[in-house]
Scaffold this motif. Sequence first.
Motif, PDB file in Angstrom:
ATOM      1  N   HIS A 114       0.864  -1.183   0.000  1.00  0.00           N
ATOM      2  CA  HIS A 114       0.000   0.000   0.000  1.00  0.00           C
ATOM      3  C   HIS A 114       0.900   1.232   0.000  1.00  0.00           C
ATOM      4  CE1 HIS A 114      -3.523  -2.279   1.819  1.00  0.00           C
ATOM      5  NE2 HIS A 114      -4.055  -1.588   0.837  1.00  0.00           N
TER       6      HIS A 114
ATOM      7  N   TYR B 105      -4.002  -1.516   6.398  1.00  0.00           N
ATOM      8  CA  TYR B 105      -4.851  -0.330   6.183  1.00  0.00           C
ATOM      9  C   TYR B 105      -5.011   0.430   7.501  1.00  0.00           C
ATOM     10  CZ  TYR B 105      -8.848   2.557   4.976  1.00  0.00           C
ATOM     11  OH  TYR B 105      -9.676   3.637   4.777  1.00  0.00           O
TER      12      TYR B 105
ATOM     13  N   CYS C 110      -4.105   7.772  -1.202  1.00  0.00           N
ATOM     14  CA  CYS C 110      -3.665   6.385  -1.406  1.00  0.00           C
ATOM     15  C   CYS C 110      -3.579   6.130  -2.908  1.00  0.00           C
ATOM     16  CB  CYS C 110      -4.696   5.452  -0.761  1.00  0.00           C
ATOM     17  SG  CYS C 110      -4.296   3.728  -0.993  1.00  0.00           S
TER      18      CYS C 110
END
Length: 309
Positions: free
Chosen positions: A64, A194, A209
């Motif tokens: 991520h 997350y 993001c």
Amino acid sequence: MKDQRFQIFCEREVILSAGAFGSPQILKLSGVGAKAELDKHGIEQVHELPGVGDNLQDHIDLVHSYKCTAKRDTFGVSLQMAAEMSKALPKWFRQREGKLSSNFAEGIGFLCSDESVSVPDLEFVFVVAVVDDHARKIHASHGFSSHVTLLRPKSTGTVKLNSADPYDAPQIDPAFFKDPDDMAVMIKGWKKQYQMLNSAAFDEVRGDCFYPVDPNDDEAIEQDIRNRADTQYHPIGTCKMGTEQDPLAVVDNELSVYGLENLRVVDASVMPTLVGGNTNAPTIMIAEKIADVIKKAYADAREKGAVHA
Ligand SMILES: Cc1cc2nc3c(=O)[nH]c(=O)nc-3n(C[C@H](O)[C@H](O)[C@H](O)COP(=O)(O)OP(=O)(O)OC[C@H]3O[C@@H](n4cnc5c(N)ncnc54)[C@H](O)[C@@H]3O)c2cc1C
């Protein structure tokens, strides 16, 4: 060299260390493996060992990435970075200090996916830059990233031959997520990652993001994992160490190849199961251990006058 053929002989033994993809490929090209596969490529079988190239395990990993406003603390593509580098480079070369003393992956953590798990099954690696598609996709911004890695996968894949040509790459199928339990754990890891990246600690510096997904939508999370997850480069298991009764075992506990003389495999391919961490140090440890075994075997043989010094 490519079109030249020559033979090299050894006096004592051959040690094959071509890694989890190369070692099974070389064994198969040399006629050691399952007959059906060797026949397909016209390779004469020397010894039946069906486990060669089987039991491939690897760490699947998902990143991520977020844009970041703290440009001084992160790396990225920007005018500020270009200006900083003109100072950082000489500082690194002269004093081994400054921004370039970062290893980029500055933080690592090992977590259990839930309370029922007794040893960590997830690894997180925090990076002070945007990492997209193994950094093949470059973004014109600063950012931070976190990797989540499935440490104890149940899925196993294969390394097969594409052809009998040693210059051809082997056919590698890691079979990631073949076992549905792996996806279930990975989804838990996705959510933990997350949660960490969206915690208050990042509020001041967190930007957008790069691949936003609704954290309450498991189907979308699974799709994100299927779209973007990839290897953390830890393949093992394709010349598995095991007992003689194990149908997939290729080497014994001194890494000698079953059924053949004076041939060992010494690399990550001999690990029967993937370690719950990175694989470089364990591979070195395996090599050190077998170096001691070999030294002792030859010292003993020399004492008995069986080999020359
Ligand atoms: C990009 C990347 C990043 C990694 N990062 C980390 C990390 O941060 N930490 C960590 O612990 N591990 C990391 N690893 C994993 C680690 O490098 C491996 O676990 C380790 O190197 C395995 O050692 P090995 O001896 O089994 O295989 P290798 O180190 O791959 O050695 C095999 C050798 O055999 C050679 N070879 C293969 N086929 C042939 C052939 N046909 N003929 C001649 N030579 C051949 C190869 O060129 C290679 O030199 C990383 C791996 C990669 C690829």
